[in-house]
Design an enzyme around this catalytic site. Structure first.
Site: not given
Length: 328
Positions: A130, A176
């Site tokens: 990620t 995020r």
């Protein structure tokens, strides 16, 4: 006695990240090196449910170490969240003779693998993929270094325009709920201010900082904002607020978006993916399960999947201090 591993399945799940292909290649070639079979599972857990499998050998992963994205594709599976879906997936693995899984992705991917192991006792090993770098137990996730380089390159280009027109640019980056990309790319690109979720700067301090920059003779400024920052409802409202309170600034917004997730992986990510893939397969062969392989103090180490999912990554406080000094 741990069961003998003769066939390993590999999948990518969740958001793609540069380095996933290099990790797939590493898993496949490590299996070949140890004379065991490797099966590629397409479209993550959804592909497991549908039996979308393909045998992979050393030559099937030629020329992918330099490619972004994932050749195995990725998908989010609602069906895998149900016991019925997971039962179907398990039946397909057993039917295909697959003995263990390497799952490449983020915390959602690891959660799925952990539940699957709990229900069926199926050996699972995780590789963190990620760009957000928000997985506990590793200093770097696959794709993070590449994303940083992409962001710095883009901000360098934006600065050319900002300087030419005496403008203030708000540049929103991904991450995020973590500020790792914003903080590191902001320092690397020489941003005047960096806004991250872990550190609430506040609107007044932001205005003070921008006023100070203007008074010190800076004709243009770059403010890097993590998408999870809570200082304003969104980057466009922040722009409106600054323009209303500091009318001398001509403000522009650039939301970098998914360009940060694409592109050829950096050398660092390619080497990291190769190291993690080897460790994942060899750990399974040693009878280990329910771990994530990660980087700790530049050594490849194992972290229990549950810890990797629940643990909280910390922002580097020293980097915050460096950022303050650099924006003087």
């Amino acid at each position: 006695m741990p069961k003998t591993i003769k066939k390993v399945g590999v999948l990518t799940s969740g958001g793609d990240s540069p380095g996933m292909n290099a990790a797939i290649r590493s898993v496949v070639r490590t299996c070949a090196y140890h004379n065991i079979e490797c099966i590629g599972i397409y479209r993550g857990y959804q592909g497991m449910i549908e039996g979308d499998f393909k045998e992979m050998g050393p030559r099937s992963v030629n020329n992918i170490v330099n490619k972004g994205g994932t050749i195995l594709k990725s998908a989010r599976s609602t069906e895998f969240r149900t016991p019925e879906g997971r039962k179907k997936a398990h039946e397909n693995l057993v039917k295909a003779g697959i003995d263990a899984l390497v799952v490449i992705g983020g915390d959602g991917t690891f959660t799925g693998g952990l539940i699957f192991n709990t229900e069926f006792g199926f050996p699972v090993m995780g590789i963190p993929g990620t760009i957000d770098n928000d997985i506990f137990g590793t200093s770097h996730t696959l794709g993070y270094d590449t994303a940083l380089n992409t962001v710095v390159d883009v901000i360098d280009k934006i600065r050319d325009t900002a300087s030419s027109h005496n403008r203030l640019f708000f540049v929103e980056v991904m991450g995020r709920d973590a500020g790792h990309i914003a903080l590191n790319a902001g320092i690397g690109a020489g941003a005047e201010e960096i806004l991250i979720p872990e550190e609430d700067l506040g609107l007044e301090r932001l205005l003070e900082s921008l006023q100070k920059s203007k008074a010190s003779g800076k004709s243009s400024s770059i403010v890097v904002i993590a998408e999870g920052d809570k200082i304003g409802k969104n980057v466009f409202e922040l722009k409106d607020y600054v323009e209303a309170n500091l009318p001398e600034y001509d403000v522009r917004v650039s939301v970098l978006g998914h360009m940060q997730r694409g592109g050829s992986p950096s050398c660092f990510d390619r080497v990291l993916a190769s190291r993690l893939g080897v460790k994942a397969v060899e750990s399974l062969l040693e009878g280990k399960s329910n771990y994530m392989v990660g980087l700790q103090s530049d050594k490849v180490a194992l972290t229990p999947l549950e810890q990797a999912i629940k643990g909280k990554t910390e922002i580097d406080r020293e980097l915050l201090r460096v950022s303050d000094i650099m924006s003087t």
